[in-house]
Enzyme design. Structure first.
Site, PDB file in Angstrom:
ATOM      1  N   ARG A 166       0.671  -1.236   0.006  1.00 13.63           N
ATOM      2  CA  ARG A 166      -0.090  -0.002  -0.033  1.00 13.63           C
ATOM      3  C   ARG A 166       0.618   1.322  -0.059  1.00 13.63           C
ATOM      4  O   ARG A 166       0.425   2.067   0.689  1.00 13.63           O
ATOM      5  CB  ARG A 166      -1.071   0.021   1.260  1.00 13.63           C
ATOM      6  N   SER A 239     -10.534   0.115   3.051  1.00  8.46           N
ATOM      7  CA  SER A 239      -9.726  -0.233   4.395  1.00  8.46           C
ATOM      8  C   SER A 239      -9.094   1.008   5.085  1.00  8.46           C
ATOM      9  O   SER A 239      -8.753   1.807   4.271  1.00  8.46           O
ATOM     10  CB  SER A 239      -8.654  -1.082   4.187  1.00  8.46           C
ATOM     11  N   GLU A 335      -4.455   4.203   6.256  1.00 10.94           N
ATOM     12  CA  GLU A 335      -4.310   4.072   4.884  1.00 10.94           C
ATOM     13  C   GLU A 335      -4.519   5.124   3.985  1.00 10.94           C
ATOM     14  O   GLU A 335      -4.079   5.305   3.119  1.00 10.94           O
ATOM     15  CB  GLU A 335      -5.035   2.633   4.335  1.00 10.94           C
TER      16      GLU A 335
HETATM   17  N1  EPU Z   1     -11.705  -9.896   9.805  1.00 14.93           N
HETATM   18  C1  EPU Z   1     -12.308  -9.811  11.044  1.00 14.93           C
HETATM   19  N2  EPU Z   1     -13.424  -8.950  10.994  1.00 14.93           N
HETATM   20  C2  EPU Z   1     -13.946  -8.574  10.016  1.00 14.93           C
HETATM   21  C3  EPU Z   1     -13.389  -8.757   8.579  1.00 14.93           C
HETATM   22  C4  EPU Z   1     -12.320  -9.251   8.668  1.00 14.93           C
HETATM   23  O1  EPU Z   1     -11.930 -10.219  11.822  1.00 14.93           O
HETATM   24  O2  EPU Z   1     -15.096  -7.717  10.062  1.00 14.93           O
HETATM   25  C5  EPU Z   1     -10.458 -10.799   9.625  1.00 14.93           C
HETATM   26  C6  EPU Z   1     -10.994 -12.332   9.074  1.00 14.93           C
HETATM   27  O3  EPU Z   1     -10.233 -13.036   9.904  1.00 14.93           O
HETATM   28  C7  EPU Z   1     -10.452 -12.177   7.819  1.00 14.93           C
HETATM   29  C8  EPU Z   1      -9.120 -11.191   7.808  1.00 14.93           C
HETATM   30  O4  EPU Z   1      -9.751 -10.319   8.732  1.00 14.93           O
HETATM   31  O5  EPU Z   1     -10.016 -13.538   7.434  1.00 14.93           O
HETATM   32  C9  EPU Z   1      -8.960 -10.737   6.361  1.00 14.93           C
HETATM   33  O6  EPU Z   1     -10.115  -9.947   5.866  1.00 14.93           O
HETATM   34  P1  EPU Z   1     -10.231  -9.572   4.473  1.00 14.93           P
HETATM   35  O7  EPU Z   1      -9.953 -10.879   3.558  1.00 14.93           O
HETATM   36  O8  EPU Z   1     -11.378  -8.973   4.071  1.00 14.93           O
HETATM   37  O9  EPU Z   1      -8.879  -8.937   4.247  1.00 14.93           O
HETATM   38  P2  EPU Z   1      -8.252  -7.513   5.034  1.00 14.93           P
HETATM   39  O10 EPU Z   1      -6.812  -7.652   5.223  1.00 14.93           O
HETATM   40  O11 EPU Z   1      -9.047  -7.095   6.117  1.00 14.93           O
HETATM   41  C10 EPU Z   1      -7.165  -6.516   2.738  1.00 14.93           C
HETATM   42  C11 EPU Z   1      -7.029  -5.345   2.053  1.00 14.93           C
HETATM   43  C12 EPU Z   1      -8.359  -5.105   1.155  1.00 14.93           C
HETATM   44  C13 EPU Z   1      -8.554  -6.164   0.167  1.00 14.93           C
HETATM   45  C14 EPU Z   1      -8.538  -7.501   0.922  1.00 14.93           C
HETATM   46  C15 EPU Z   1      -8.684  -8.626  -0.138  1.00 14.93           C
HETATM   47  C16 EPU Z   1      -5.617  -3.978   3.194  1.00 14.93           C
HETATM   48  C17 EPU Z   1      -5.526  -2.603   4.349  1.00 14.93           C
HETATM   49  N3  EPU Z   1      -6.973  -4.117   2.987  1.00 14.93           N
HETATM   50  O12 EPU Z   1      -8.206  -6.466   3.630  1.00 14.93           O
HETATM   51  O13 EPU Z   1      -8.222  -3.769   0.493  1.00 14.93           O
HETATM   52  O14 EPU Z   1      -9.824  -6.096  -0.446  1.00 14.93           O
HETATM   53  O15 EPU Z   1      -7.338  -7.659   1.812  1.00 14.93           O
HETATM   54  O16 EPU Z   1      -7.200  -9.166  -0.609  1.00 14.93           O
HETATM   55  O17 EPU Z   1      -4.446  -4.497   3.006  1.00 14.93           O
HETATM   56  C18 EPU Z   1      -8.467  -1.618   0.830  1.00 14.93           C
HETATM   57  O18 EPU Z   1      -7.444  -1.456   0.686  1.00 14.93           O
HETATM   58  O19 EPU Z   1      -9.321  -0.338   0.537  1.00 14.93           O
HETATM   59  C19 EPU Z   1      -9.122  -2.808   0.772  1.00 14.93           C
HETATM   60  C20 EPU Z   1     -10.338  -2.976   0.950  1.00 14.93           C
END
Ligand code: EPU
Length: 344
Positions: A166, A239, A335
């Site tokens: 990022r 995010s 972010e």
């Molecule tokens: N989770 C929770 N609570 C929630 C949602 C998620 O505990 O309400 C936990 C779950 O264990 C889940 C883990 O977080 O398995 C990861 O969640 P997710 O797959 O949605 O990914 P993320 O790490 O939260 C990142 C990116 C997203 C991108 C997704 C998918 C960042 C800051 N964010 O989110 O990017 O879509 O992975 O690759 O790296 C963005 O940058 O705006 C964005 C949405």
């Protein structure tokens, strides 16, 4: 001056958090000549220049002094090709999501996992957008830039963009010094699906469909629509915090408190942990205050329920970050980029 400069321009419809904001001066720029004319005008009047793309990853100050430039070049074209790859150039003003779909329609592969990300193509390299196992940096060939002081135009190779998680040099050491005119991607003529993200793999299996690029695109679209609040309905900037990167010893300490925290290896001795999980475990999923909330659908997404000020947004985010830090000793880093003068 042949360009139209709007004074006291309302930016509330030009940022996905729908914060109320105004630009002292505002101008759309399409051609290189437009950029150079606008920059010369701002520099001669000693006005600071701010670039506002799709507005989907920014927190705006209530008033942005100087000239706000909005890139509007939406050209998309095939520059050249070789046996395996196509070199596709897209203008900074093209919306990202339709660009990804157009690539898949043309059988130019690689970007399908990045479908449905809001924002413009010019903003995409700044924060090296990434999702479902793919980062923009995996497919960028070069970025066409303009120096905001001199109006000089130059190409920067992908290797020189210093892409990271990022981040890029456009967001760090060159923040506020360059505009992005266009991005050239080197895409594959053969399908190159990336199924490294477990949830994507599982979704394809569950749907019983072959892992073709179009099926990957459709599954990512469905996962995002299910998990993430739509900014058109619920104002948000995706995010709001990065997933923190820790050393393995910091991780061990944290695992004493949170044994089930999701962990993703990033480099030797370094791991990325889930910020969404930290926020949820801190009891902040759905936390609401002063017109903002951490989404009930996805705890990493800060949503604007009724508030109007960027300063209040940062204040709310600090409250979340402080609570997480107090409970788990982990610092959450914002972010989205703050534009205009805001105290963080
Ligand atoms: N989770 C929770 N609570 C929630 C949602 C998620 O505990 O309400 C936990 C779950 O264990 C889940 C883990 O977080 O398995 C990861 O969640 P997710 O797959 O949605 O990914 P993320 O790490 O939260 C990142 C990116 C997203 C991108 C997704 C998918 C960042 C800051 N964010 O989110 O990017 O879509 O992975 O690759 O790296 C963005 O940058 O705006 C964005 C949405």
């Amino acid at each position: 001056m042949s360009l139209t400069i709007e004074k006291n321009k309302d930016l509330s419809g030009l940022n996905s958090l729908r914060l109320s904001a105004q630009a002292e001066c505002f101008c759309e720029v399409k051609s290189v000549a437009d950029w150079q004319e606008a920059l010369a005008w701002a520099n001669s009047a000693d006005l600071p220049v701010t670039i506002l793309g799709g507005g989907s990853n920014v927190v705006l100050a209530p008033r942005i002094e100087g000239l706000v430039l909005h890139p509007a070049n939406a050209e998309l074209g095939l520059e050249r090709e070789d046996a395996e790859s196509v070199f596709v150039r897209v203008g900074a003003g093209h919306d990202w999501d339709p660009f990804v779909r157009a690539c898949v329609d043309h059988a130019w592969f690689g970007l399908e996992n990045l479908v449905s990300i809001p924002g413009s193509c010019g903003a995409a390299p700044v924060q090296n957008i990434g999702a479902y196992g793919v980062d923009l940096a995996d497919w960028v060939h070069a970025v066409s830039c303009i120096d905001l002081n001199t109006g000089e135009v130059f190409e920067r190779s992908a290797a020189d963009c210093e892409f990271g998680y990022r981040t890029s040099r456009f967001k760090t050491k060159e923040a506020g010094r360059l505009g992005i005119l266009a991005v050239t991607f080197k895409l594959s003529k053969k399908p190159k699906v990336n199924l490294s993200y477990a949830a994507l793999h599982e979704a394809l299996d569950a749907a019983g469909v072959a892992p073709t690029p179009i099926n990957v695109l459709k599954q990512v679209e469905a996962i995002r629509a299910h998990k993430l609040p739509n900014p058109i309905v619920t104002p948000n900037a995706g995010s709001f915090f990065k997933n923190p990167v820790l050393s393995t010893s910091e991780l061990s300490a944290l695992q004493n408190l949170l044994p089930h925290i999701p962990v993703y290896p990033v480099a030797e001795g370094r791991v990325k942990i889930s910020a969404a999980y930290l926020i949820e475990q801190a009891g902040l999923k759905g936390f609401t205050e002063a017109g903002f909330a951490m989404s009930e659908r996805h705890s990493l997404v800060l949503i604007n329920l009724s508030a109007s000020s960027g300063q209040a947004c940062l204040h709310f985010a600090s409250r979340v970050a402080e609570r997480v830090h107090a409970l788990f000793g982990v610092l959450l880093e914002r972010e989205p980029i703050a534009l205009g003068t805001l105290a963080s």
